[in-house]
Motif scaffolding. Structure first.
Motif, PDB file in Angstrom:
ATOM      1  N   ASP A  15       1.465   8.506   3.604  1.00 56.59           N
ATOM      2  CA  ASP A  15       2.651   8.120   3.662  1.00 56.59           C
ATOM      3  C   ASP A  15       3.549   9.464   3.338  1.00 56.59           C
ATOM      4  O   ASP A  15       4.942   9.277   3.348  1.00 56.59           O
ATOM      5  N   ASP A  51      -7.156   5.187   5.119  1.00 58.20           N
ATOM      6  CA  ASP A  51      -6.243   5.996   4.349  1.00 58.20           C
ATOM      7  C   ASP A  51      -7.442   6.956   3.595  1.00 58.20           C
ATOM      8  O   ASP A  51      -7.297   7.260   2.339  1.00 58.20           O
ATOM      9  N   ARG A  55       0.784  -1.457   0.207  1.00 55.99           N
ATOM     10  CA  ARG A  55       0.011   0.122  -0.037  1.00 55.99           C
ATOM     11  C   ARG A  55       0.868   1.428  -0.119  1.00 55.99           C
ATOM     12  O   ARG A  55       1.925   1.178   0.619  1.00 55.99           O
ATOM     13  N   LEU A  56       0.384   2.083  -0.649  1.00 56.77           N
ATOM     14  CA  LEU A  56       1.076   3.616  -0.554  1.00 56.77           C
ATOM     15  C   LEU A  56      -0.115   4.484  -0.245  1.00 56.77           C
ATOM     16  O   LEU A  56      -0.933   4.800  -0.734  1.00 56.77           O
ATOM     17  N   ARG A  57      -0.003   4.746   1.153  1.00 53.80           N
ATOM     18  CA  ARG A  57      -1.132   5.664   1.727  1.00 53.80           C
ATOM     19  C   ARG A  57      -0.705   7.264   1.390  1.00 53.80           C
ATOM     20  O   ARG A  57       0.228   7.566   1.315  1.00 53.80           O
ATOM     21  N   VAL A  58      -1.921   7.661   1.435  1.00 54.58           N
ATOM     22  CA  VAL A  58      -1.865   9.325   1.275  1.00 54.58           C
ATOM     23  C   VAL A  58      -0.900   9.939   2.372  1.00 54.58           C
ATOM     24  O   VAL A  58      -0.179  10.735   2.242  1.00 54.58           O
TER      25      VAL A  58
END
Lengths: 207, 813
Positions: A27, A170, A22-25
């Motif tokens: 992050d 997220d 996952r690439l969360r906002v």
């Protein structure tokens, strides 16, 4: 029933590849060193983001424009939403004038909003300062900026918006602090809530 | 043979798999971790693998059932959403539009009997009788506007999916999708054929689906708070009707005014699309993949295709195998993709009619994920360009005419599209369009660019904008496409190769390019490195002044989007369309039809977006136009250098006048919040815009900097609420949106604030049908979704002044 369980497990096996990361906002939130009104030091992303619902705004103690109203709004939201979220919610107000707003100045400011001492009934509310470089990095990563350098450089034109969401789902959204309070409150619950009850439930009567 | 039931089960299981596995692998991110950000230089750099992946054409969804209203209503066990879903239309959590099952009182003006609302079948047949007919040249008879053809039922899950978006990325990309596809499956519609789509939401976010450019009931229009909640479904009803146009004339014998309602055939939609419209999160959801195309075929368009005017297979492109009932032909579905048509078997099959969804995204290569940021609420720009979900694709085409339906499906990117030959594209990508000696981005060099590009660019025909075909085909060499705008174009590749046959093995290459210079969400600008200078000069139309002075800005280097490879001999017979070919007639709304003028100013204030200095409030109506009236809206850009494409739901609008204050472009100072709006010294640039575009219909009109647009529109058929908003999705989420609520039942009661309509305050309690409870129709949404509307004392409601009002009853009397 057995067939359904079998189907469920076979569908688990059917997914051969491991799912992508996952690439969360969140992050993208700057992981800068910040200090709160009690002088405690934090890494912004590591210490505040994971597992919590957040409401974030920018402020400075000598602001005579939007901040007094936004502060009052946040105080009201804190007492309302603490009933819904408990300690899962954290309010973060970071200063735009870190040179002036030291931890002790922020402590004095926080006392006006009942945020100068720990409370069992209310969620945490941190007023954050740091080095000007760190604060600027934080401000940009949280999208509290204007593309026009003249507006961006003019502290009296700062954003009167609240950024809220939670890192688990997220989902993040921003709203002007000036929208109708019922609207603001229900939107924060819907976007930042972890459970259906927090999002849409009637748990907190009077909210 | 995989059964559709398994597919639906698999669809439900998929998110569970995803969350279970990802919970196990919580990644430690380094303290200094930073996701990828938009890189303005990178947008001009093509990777080595560019144009090596083939353009995908989104698959066409097959209905789960095709049956008349009577058939499904009288059959108690008709599983119209597939064998795995026994829940009948309207019994889903969010119900179906009230207009599907009953007749609103104001339709009595069409001759309908609202009294039959307790008998849905009688109500349906009553609407069929009273919504008029129009001529079908294809069927050689008149067809009914409402429900001529049986209803098509679709079921589309909204769920997470993984897909390889970028060959250099280390992982697949997590996407939000309609039915596992990005872009979503194509929904092919026909005027006169109602469609019911059950969208079921399997995401951990509320969604709302908007059929953009359609004329649909409020319940199914994607109003931002008419959600599909997590784990719930909503039955969207798209009646695919033409609005009824009110004509009144004086009867000479009785000297009485005769009022008649006729279907407005000018309003026949063509290129619609659907996308997420959920409150506060539209931008994020659309950037993650929630968008798809939904072409609609009207009788006039089919006639143009059958007669070989528009590219197609003639009559074969006017057929639908599932028109009257779900065909038993086993070859229709793709065995690998049950629920979708096999290529070539879809309704209105046309290999020469290709939708092109243009999007830009930032891909974080180490994780492979879409790196989303709202960029200071200005708008999300990407440096990786996608066409139909494929980064920099190619497409082999025949040596003939093609129709392309271009859609700008990006969040904040404005395109100026041109077609260049391979030699020109490669040369310009290397050296740029400026002369070698010229200073980069000098005013002289910038001024010369449009003419240079215009000389190089290949001509094509533009045949429509947004959902509607123009009155005639117009030759163009560029298209300005703002967010949500569509451009319907016909490209004659045979003319581009010089009218010759290409021998086997021989090919010619052309590129679709974007020459609009843009580096942030504000909008295009002349210079790439201007240090935040808010001056933005280009005009958002293909406008050419007498001296060429109002032509838009273009970039030094073109951005390649799509490669066309042309092969083969020229066709024996090609589509006959040429510049000037007649399509669908339009006429300007006359001055004397306008009854109300309203002004809306779109501006930035306190880091967020406002209309008329107000933030969007979903619970109030900001305009209450009278049904069937014509209003003129003055849309003004409040300054600051931003571009705002203004999208108005429900109906098309016409552009009457477009003005731009050129002097204001040169003023560098930003307008501070709460400062008075400066005087507007506009120059009328309407004469420089193609008259066909002016008279054609629009659903999204872009406001460039320092511009004022005057538009006219009608408010027909449906009660509200509907929204209009800026289609820069980050602006929309930050409340640059207003509600309007057409009022059809005559005058409002005198004790009611005309600016607040109860319907809008109650989240559509009375627009949603929720089945029959005993002997009464149940209306409204369930309490868990919308807690009772809070009673707001006037003292606390601030400037909005909302009078306190009791919660309306849940059932109709």
């Amino acid at each position: 029933m057995t067939r359904m369980i079998m189907q469920f497990f076979s569908s688990l096996l059917a997914a051969e590849k491991t799912p992508p990361p996952r690439l969360r906002v969140c992050d993208g939130f700057a992981n800068v060193r910040v200090v709160d009104q009690f002088g405690r030091s934090f890494r912004f992303r590591d210490d505040f983001v994971d597992g919590r619902a957040l409401i974030i705004n920018s402020m400075y103690t000598t602001c005579r424009g939007a901040c007094p109203t936004t502060g009052a709004t946040l105080k009201k939201l804190r007492s309302e939403l603490s009933k819904v979220f408990g300690k899962k919610l954290t309010l973060l107000s970071f200063t735009l004038e870190p040179e002036v707003d030291t931890a002790s100045v922020l402590h004095e400011y926080a006392s006006r909003l009942d945020a100068n001492k720990r409370s069992d009934d209310l969620c945490d509310w941190h007023f954050l300062t740091g080095t000007p470089v760190a604060i600027k990095e934080l401000r940009y990563s949280l999208n509290f900026y204007d593309l026009n350098p003249k507006v961006d450089g003019d502290i009296t034109q700062h954003d009167a918006t609240l950024l809220f969401g939670n890192s688990t789902s997220d989902r993040w959204a921003s709203l002007p602090a000036g929208v109708r309070h019922e609207n603001l409150s229900s939107t924060i619950r819907r976007v930042a809530g972890f459970t259906t009850e927090q999002r849409f439930g009637l748990a907190a009567e009077g909210v | 043979m995989v059964h559709r039931r398994e597919i639906l089960k698999g669809a439900i299981a998929a998110p569970l798999v995803a969350s279970a596995a990802s919970a196990a692998q919580i990644e430690e991110r380094p303290v200094t971790f930073k996701p990828a950000e938009f890189d303005k230089k990178k947008q001009f750099e093509l990777p080595g693998w560019a144009f090596r992946h083939e353009l995908q054409i989104p698959r066409v969804a097959r209905p789960t059932a095709v049956m008349t209203f009577k058939e499904w209503y009288e059959s108690k066990d008709a599983h119209v959403f597939g064998p795995g879903d026994p829940v009948r239309p309207g019994d889903s959590f969010h119900g179906i539009a009230g207009e599907f099952m009953s007749t609103p009182s104001h339709w009595s003006k069409y001759g309908c009997k609202p009294s039959v609302y307790l008998d849905p079948l009688a109500s349906w047949e009553d609407k069929q009788r009273n919504f008029g007919t129009f001529r079908s040249e294809i069927l050689n008879r008149n067809i009914r506007n409402w429900g001529e053809f049986p209803i098509k039922f679709f079921k589309i899950p909204i769920r997470e999916t993984f897909k390889e978006l970028h060959p250099d990325a280390k992982h697949e990309t997590r996407l939000y999708s309609y039915a596992g596809m990005v872009p979503g499956p194509t929904l092919k519609m026909r005027l006169g054929q109602p469609v019911v789509v059950r969208f079921s939401n399997e995401l951990d976010t509320e969604t709302s689906v908007h059929l953009h450019g359609g004329h649909s009931p409020s319940h199914s229009d994607g109003f931002p708070t008419f959600y599909i909640l997590q784990g719930k479904s909503r039955d969207y009803f798209y009646p695919n009707i033409l609005p009824l146009q009110c004509n009144s004339k004086l009867d000479s014998t009785t000297n009485k005014e005769l009022v008649t309602y006729e279907p407005d055939i000018r309003e026949a939609q063509s290129t619609m699309w659907y996308h997420d419209h959920g409150m506060d999160a539209t931008a994020f959801n659309v950037s993650k993949g929630l968008a798809g195309v939904a072409p609609c075929f009207g009788e006039r368009e089919l006639e143009l295709i059958r007669d070989g005017v528009l590219p197609g297979l003639g009559n074969a492109s006017c057929l639908d195998p599932d028109q009257y009932s779900l065909s038993k032909d086993p070859c229709l579905e793709d065995p690998e993709y049950p629920g979708f048509y096999a290529h070539g078997k879809e309704p209105y099959h046309n290999p020469y009619d290709i939708p092109l969804v243009l999007q830009d995204k930032v891909i974080d290569l180490p994780t492979g994920q879409i790196a989303y940021s709202n960029k200071g609420h200005n708008g999300y720009l990407g440096d990786t360009f996608f066409v139909n979900g494929v980064a920099w694709p190619y497409r082999c085409v025949e040596n003939r005419k093609y129709r392309f339906r271009l859609l700008d499906g990006s969040n904040a990117r404005v395109f100026r599209l041109r077609i260049l030959s391979e030699a020109d594209f490669l040369r310009l990508s290397e050296n740029g369009i400026d002369e070698p000696g010229e200073a980069p981005d000098s005013p002289e060099a910038i001024a010369k660019r449009p003419d240079k590009y215009e000389a190089l660019a290949k001509p094509f025909l533009r045949i429509g904008k947004d959902s509607w075909l123009w009155s005639k085909a117009v030759e163009k060499r560029s298209v300005v496409l703002a967010m949500a705008n569509r451009a319907d174009v016909v490209v004659d590749f045979n003319a581009l190769v010089g009218g010759i046959d290409l021998e086997p093995g021989e090919e010619r290459v052309f590129y679709l390019v974007n020459t609009m210079p843009q580096t942030d969400g504000r909008g295009p600008k002349e210079k790439l490195d201007d240090g935040g200078d808010p001056r933005v000069l280009p005009l958002p139309f293909d406008a050419v002044g007498p001296d060429g002075e109002v032509r838009g800005a273009e970039s030094h280097k073109p951005i390649g989007l799509l490669k066309f490879i042309v092969r083969g001999p020229k066709p024996a017979v090609d589509a006959s369309i040429k510049a000037g070919s007649k399509l669908i007639d339009h006429e300007l709304i006359r001055d004397d039809e306008v009854s109300v003028v309203r002004e809306f100013i779109f501006e930035r204030g306190k880091g967020a977006w406002q209309i008329n200095s107000r933030f969007y409030d979903p619970d109030i109506a900001n305009a209450t136009p009278t049904g069937d009236s014509v209003e003129e809206w003055v849309l003004r850009n409040g300054g600051g250098g931003w571009w705002h494409p203004i999208h108005i739901h429900l109906e098309s609008h016409q552009l009457v006048r477009y003005e731009k204050d050129f002097a204001a472009d040169a003023i560098e100072l930003p307008r501070l919040a709460n400062a008075p709006l400066p005087p507007f010294n506009g120059t009328n640039v309407t004469p420089f815009i193609d008259p066909t575009e002016v008279i054609g219909l629009h659903d999204t009109t872009v406001l460039g900097p320092n511009t004022v647009a005057r538009i006219r529109m009608r408010f027909r058929t449906w009660r509200g609420p509907f929204v209009f908003h800026c289609h820069n999705l980050e602006h929309e989420d930050m409340r640059m949106m207003f509600n309007f609520e057409p009022v059809h039942d005559g005058k409002l009661p005198s004790d009611r604030d005309p600016n607040v309509v109860p319907d809008a305050r109650t989240h559509g309690r009375d627009v949603t049908w929720q089945g029959i409870d005993g002997k009464l129709n149940r209306y409204g949404e369930l309490d868990v979704e919308h807690p009772p509307v809070p009673s707001v004392p006037v003292e606390q409601s601030g400037v909005l002044m909302i009078p306190n009002r009791p919660v309306p009853p849940k059932t109709n009397p």
